[in-house]
Motif scaffolding. Structure first.
Motif, PDB file in Angstrom:
ATOM      1  N   GLU A   1       5.443  48.331  19.614  1.00 50.73           N
ATOM      2  CA  GLU A   1       5.893  49.578  20.238  1.00 50.73           C
ATOM      3  C   GLU A   1       7.192  49.363  21.019  1.00 50.73           C
ATOM      4  O   GLU A   1       7.314  48.429  21.801  1.00 50.73           O
ATOM      5  N   GLY A   2       8.152  50.224  20.762  1.00 50.59           N
ATOM      6  CA  GLY A   2       9.442  50.132  21.433  1.00 50.59           C
ATOM      7  C   GLY A   2      10.487  49.355  20.663  1.00 50.59           C
ATOM      8  O   GLY A   2      11.672  49.431  20.980  1.00 50.59           O
ATOM      9  N   GLU A   3      10.069  48.608  19.620  1.00 49.92           N
ATOM     10  CA  GLU A   3      11.025  47.875  18.807  1.00 49.92           C
ATOM     11  C   GLU A   3      11.510  48.738  17.647  1.00 49.92           C
ATOM     12  O   GLU A   3      10.872  49.713  17.264  1.00 49.92           O
ATOM     13  N   GLY A   4      12.653  48.349  17.055  1.00 49.44           N
ATOM     14  CA  GLY A   4      13.225  49.175  16.002  1.00 49.44           C
ATOM     15  C   GLY A   4      13.041  48.648  14.601  1.00 49.44           C
ATOM     16  O   GLY A   4      13.417  49.305  13.638  1.00 49.44           O
ATOM     17  N   VAL A   5      12.487  47.447  14.450  1.00 49.78           N
ATOM     18  CA  VAL A   5      12.376  46.829  13.132  1.00 49.78           C
ATOM     19  C   VAL A   5      10.948  46.939  12.626  1.00 49.78           C
ATOM     20  O   VAL A   5      10.005  46.450  13.263  1.00 49.78           O
ATOM     21  N   TRP A   6      10.780  47.570  11.460  1.00 49.68           N
ATOM     22  CA  TRP A   6       9.463  47.701  10.858  1.00 49.68           C
ATOM     23  C   TRP A   6       9.139  46.445  10.042  1.00 49.68           C
ATOM     24  O   TRP A   6      10.022  45.769   9.532  1.00 49.68           O
ATOM     25  N   SER A   7       7.867  46.170   9.922  1.00 51.30           N
ATOM     26  CA  SER A   7       7.412  45.019   9.150  1.00 51.30           C
ATOM     27  C   SER A   7       7.679  45.245   7.663  1.00 51.30           C
ATOM     28  O   SER A   7       8.009  46.357   7.224  1.00 51.30           O
ATOM     29  N   GLU A   8       7.511  44.188   6.886  1.00 52.09           N
ATOM     30  CA  GLU A   8       7.566  44.335   5.440  1.00 52.09           C
ATOM     31  C   GLU A   8       6.425  45.249   4.997  1.00 52.09           C
ATOM     32  O   GLU A   8       5.302  45.139   5.493  1.00 52.09           O
TER      33      GLU A   8
END
Length: 232
Positions: free
Chosen positions: A158-165
């Motif tokens: 939460e709060g980060e901009g990079v989604w996982s694979e």
């Protein structure tokens, strides 16, 4: 020559030479945003009018056809009457291109219509996303749709901009692993099919927090009280 005689000659010409035929490449059924080439084949002649393609029995150059405004933009037609061939190219096909395709050739008649279909990704927004969590694992359930054949699950802290694979599953649920205990995540689920995923739909999202694996917290969750070791 009488009009009746001209009609008879035209009919005989069409029967002898055969009616025009339609061929669609790469296939009669394609995915959206691809291109197709529709070919009308007929008896070669230099003195015939340019043939006309039809979509659901409406000439594409007619005032009632949506393709008339798209000529030179999304679609194009090239005639080679001396070679007995006309081609209609449609770029970035979409669901509205689905229908019966044909062509009309002067003095040779109309081709049998050919059914053409375009598969688009679903417009469905995945709902009721919920996570059953452990310390490092979350089992994410969600509602499914008959229009979708695959679902893409992605998550991030939460709060980060990079989604996982992305993890793809054919139905609910999807399992997320190697998570960090006591951490809040956002998960999103996108519906797709053989045509892929849409980029213009609202994607369903939900938040969840993994369990805390500290000893004292586990004891408190189990109804026990952590006791400080005493030295005598």
């Amino acid at each position: 020559m009488a009009g009746t005689d001209l009609l008879l000659i035209s009919l005989v010409f069409a029967v002898v030479n055969g009616a025009p035929v339609i061929e669609i490449e790469p296939s009669n059924s394609v995915n959206w945003e691809t291109s197709v080439t529709i070919t009308c084949k007929y008896t070669a002649a230099d003195d015939i009018w340019d043939p006309d393609f039809t979509h659901n029995n409406v000439a594409i150059t007619g005032t009632e056809s949506p393709y008339k405004e798209e000529m030179g933009v999304r679609t194009s037609v090239v005639h080679a009457t001396g070679e007995g061939m006309s081609t209609w190219v449609i770029n970035n096909v979409r669901a509205t291109d689905t229908g019966d395709i044909g062509c009309m050739v002067a003095r040779q008649g109309s081709s049998p219509s050919v059914s053409f279909s375009v598969l688009e990704p679903p417009t469905y927004t995945v709902t009721n996303i919920a996570a059953d969590t452990d310390y490092t694992i979350a089992v994410v359930s969600f509602d499914t749709s008959d229009d979708a054949t695959v679902y893409k699950c992605e998550y991030k802290t939460e709060g980060e901009g990079v989604w996982s694979e992305a993890q793809e599953v054919v139905t609910s649920p999807c399992t997320l692993s190697d998570l960090t205990p006591a951490t809040t995540y956002t998960v999103r689920v996108t519906a797709g099919n053989d045509a892929g995923y849409r980029g213009d739909v609202t994607v369903g999202e939900a938040s969840f927090t993994t369990e805390d694996n500290l000893v004292c917290n586990r004891n408190q969750k189990s109804g026990y009280t952590a006791v400080k070791e005493q030295t005598v």
